[in-house]
Design an enzyme around this catalytic site. Structure first.
Site, PDB file in Angstrom:
ATOM      1  N   MET A   1      -9.114   8.998   7.659  1.00  0.00           N
ATOM      2  CA  MET A   1      -9.576   9.374   6.316  1.00  0.00           C
ATOM      3  C   MET A   1     -10.565  10.540   6.395  1.00  0.00           C
ATOM      4  O   MET A   1     -11.525  10.602   5.626  1.00  0.00           O
ATOM      5  CB  MET A   1     -10.251   8.179   5.610  1.00  0.00           C
ATOM      6  CG  MET A   1      -9.326   6.987   5.423  1.00  0.00           C
ATOM      7  SD  MET A   1     -10.167   5.569   4.703  1.00  0.00           S
ATOM      8  CE  MET A   1     -10.995   4.900   6.143  1.00  0.00           C
TER       9      MET A   1
ATOM     10  N   ASP B   1       0.827  -1.210   0.000  1.00  0.00           N
ATOM     11  CA  ASP B   1       0.000   0.000   0.000  1.00  0.00           C
ATOM     12  C   ASP B   1       0.854   1.248   0.000  1.00  0.00           C
ATOM     13  O   ASP B   1       2.038   1.199   0.226  1.00  0.00           O
ATOM     14  CB  ASP B   1      -0.786   0.031   1.311  1.00  0.00           C
ATOM     15  CG  ASP B   1      -2.182  -0.497   1.159  1.00  0.00           C
ATOM     16  OD1 ASP B   1      -2.912  -0.401   2.150  1.00  0.00           O
ATOM     17  OD2 ASP B   1      -2.536  -0.975   0.081  1.00  0.00           O
TER      18      ASP B   1
ATOM     19  N   LYS C   1      -3.424   3.076  -3.130  1.00  0.00           N
ATOM     20  CA  LYS C   1      -4.484   3.930  -3.656  1.00  0.00           C
ATOM     21  C   LYS C   1      -4.347   5.295  -3.022  1.00  0.00           C
ATOM     22  O   LYS C   1      -4.175   5.408  -1.829  1.00  0.00           O
ATOM     23  CB  LYS C   1      -5.862   3.368  -3.302  1.00  0.00           C
ATOM     24  CG  LYS C   1      -6.094   1.981  -3.798  1.00  0.00           C
ATOM     25  CD  LYS C   1      -7.470   1.526  -3.338  1.00  0.00           C
ATOM     26  CE  LYS C   1      -7.632   0.049  -3.526  1.00  0.00           C
ATOM     27  NZ  LYS C   1      -7.330  -0.674  -2.298  1.00  0.00           N
TER      28      LYS C   1
HETATM   29  N1  SAH Z   1      -5.450   0.142   8.594  1.00  0.00           N
HETATM   30  C1  SAH Z   1      -4.943   1.492   8.845  1.00  0.00           C
HETATM   31  C2  SAH Z   1      -5.944   2.561   8.447  1.00  0.00           C
HETATM   32  C3  SAH Z   1      -6.280   2.581   6.965  1.00  0.00           C
HETATM   33  S1  SAH Z   1      -7.283   3.950   6.532  1.00  0.00           S
HETATM   34  C4  SAH Z   1      -4.545   1.604  10.317  1.00  0.00           C
HETATM   35  O1  SAH Z   1      -4.875   0.735  11.131  1.00  0.00           O
HETATM   36  O2  SAH Z   1      -3.828   2.563  10.634  1.00  0.00           O
HETATM   37  C5  SAH Z   1      -6.070   5.157   6.065  1.00  0.00           C
HETATM   38  C6  SAH Z   1      -6.061   6.304   7.061  1.00  0.00           C
HETATM   39  O3  SAH Z   1      -5.247   5.988   8.185  1.00  0.00           O
HETATM   40  C7  SAH Z   1      -5.478   7.594   6.539  1.00  0.00           C
HETATM   41  O4  SAH Z   1      -6.408   8.337   5.768  1.00  0.00           O
HETATM   42  C8  SAH Z   1      -5.173   8.315   7.840  1.00  0.00           C
HETATM   43  O5  SAH Z   1      -6.364   8.804   8.436  1.00  0.00           O
HETATM   44  C9  SAH Z   1      -4.680   7.167   8.705  1.00  0.00           C
HETATM   45  N2  SAH Z   1      -3.201   7.032   8.711  1.00  0.00           N
HETATM   46  C10 SAH Z   1      -2.513   5.899   8.448  1.00  0.00           C
HETATM   47  N3  SAH Z   1      -1.181   6.105   8.609  1.00  0.00           N
HETATM   48  C11 SAH Z   1      -1.030   7.396   8.983  1.00  0.00           C
HETATM   49  C12 SAH Z   1       0.093   8.216   9.312  1.00  0.00           C
HETATM   50  N4  SAH Z   1       1.336   7.741   9.289  1.00  0.00           N
HETATM   51  N5  SAH Z   1      -0.146   9.493   9.673  1.00  0.00           N
HETATM   52  C13 SAH Z   1      -1.391  10.004   9.712  1.00  0.00           C
HETATM   53  N6  SAH Z   1      -2.485   9.272   9.412  1.00  0.00           N
HETATM   54  C14 SAH Z   1      -2.316   7.991   9.065  1.00  0.00           C
END
Ligand code: SAH
Length: 256
Positions: free
Chosen positions: A173, A40, A62
């Site tokens: 998100m 990803d 994506k």
């Molecule tokens: N499975 C992931 C979330 C996927 S949805 C988890 O458990 O973290 C993707 C969202 O995760 C992004 O839009 C943002 O809101 C958040 N996100 C993931 N990594 C991030 C990072 N390093 N910094 C800020 N937001 C992050």
């Protein structure tokens, strides 16, 4: 003599919020044993060649509005790979089961008769607020947190429940829909003075936190972009005291 073919399998791996040293040991072991890695945009993309030296890589990342590979195609290709005997690793940002479509991929693999396992990951839902000095729970301040996707609009009923819970609200998100989220929570009675933080690009050198209140965050956060985690609740007020000790180099803390 009958030819025996190695049985393939799929491992759904949580890659954590970005840095490779926030992978779990089990995640690293799965990558080291991968024949092919579907990865990803989020998660530890930079160190992949070192982490999975035997693997070929497929970028299925994506960005909002730009779907590089349809979900059905990702799933179908992973299943096909496993059927040819490969160890297929699906590396995801954070935890595979937190807005990661891990459940869908797992059930497709199960339906196809492919052995599949999940390696949990450090979710951005708790880790990114933490990197900005915001504990999602804190004794005497908040004893619950709710994780919400900002991807789809919430119903009035959901706004009322969220506003009435009294704990911490964590939104993933959510940058694009922040104005409608804030408006909905205000309609549902969440006070304007409620502290809000937007933590962008957590754990990177460009990490930035914008803090404001429910009444002022929409104006304060106009320059904010995904990936970002939004935190709503009194725990945000703890950030100035806790963040200084915890920020990665070059990260900035900006207060509106
Ligand atoms: N499975 C992931 C979330 C996927 S949805 C988890 O458990 O973290 C993707 C969202 O995760 C992004 O839009 C943002 O809101 C958040 N996100 C993931 N990594 C991030 C990072 N390093 N910094 C800020 N937001 C992050």
């Amino acid at each position: 003599m009958a030819r025996t073919r190695r049985t393939g399998r799929i491992t759904l791996v949580g890659g954590g919020p970005g840095p490779a040293d926030l992978l779990t040991v089990r995640a690293s072991n799965a990558l080291a044993a991968a024949d092919v890695v579907y990865f990803d945009r989020l998660g530890p993309t930079e160190d992949l060649a070192r982490l999975a030296p035997l693997a070929t890589f497929v970028d299925v990342g994506k960005t909002p509005g730009h779907h590089k590979m349809a979900q059905e195609e990702i799933t179908a290709r992973m299943i096909d790979g496993a059927k040819t005997g490969l160890h297929v690793v699906r590396l995801k940002g954070g935890d595979p089961f937190v807005f990661g479509r891990g459940g869908e991929e797992m059930s497709a693999a199960v339906a196809a008769g492919i052995p599949v396992t999940v390696v949990p990951g450090v979710s951005s839902a708790t880790a990114v607020p933490g990197a900005a000095g915001i504990p999602v729970t804190h004794r005497g301040t908040s004893h619950l947190f709710t994780v919400v996707s900002g991807h789809a609009p919430l119903t009035e009923r959901e706004y009322r429940h969220l506003a009435g819970l009294g704990g911490t609200i964590v939104v993933l998100m959510g940058v694009g829909t922040l104005p409608s989220l804030v408006a909905g929570l205000r309609r549902a009675g969440l006070p304007n003075v409620t502290p809000v933080a937007v933590v962008e690009r957590g754990f990177s050198h460009a990490q930035r936190t914008v803090t404001a209140t429910l009444g002022s965050i929409v104006n304060a956060a106009t320059s904010c972009r995904n990936p970002a985690v939004i935190v709503i609740g009194d725990v945000v007020a703890l950030a100035p005291a806790l963040a200084a000790a915890n920020l990665p180099t070059n990260a900035s803390l900006q207060t509106a």
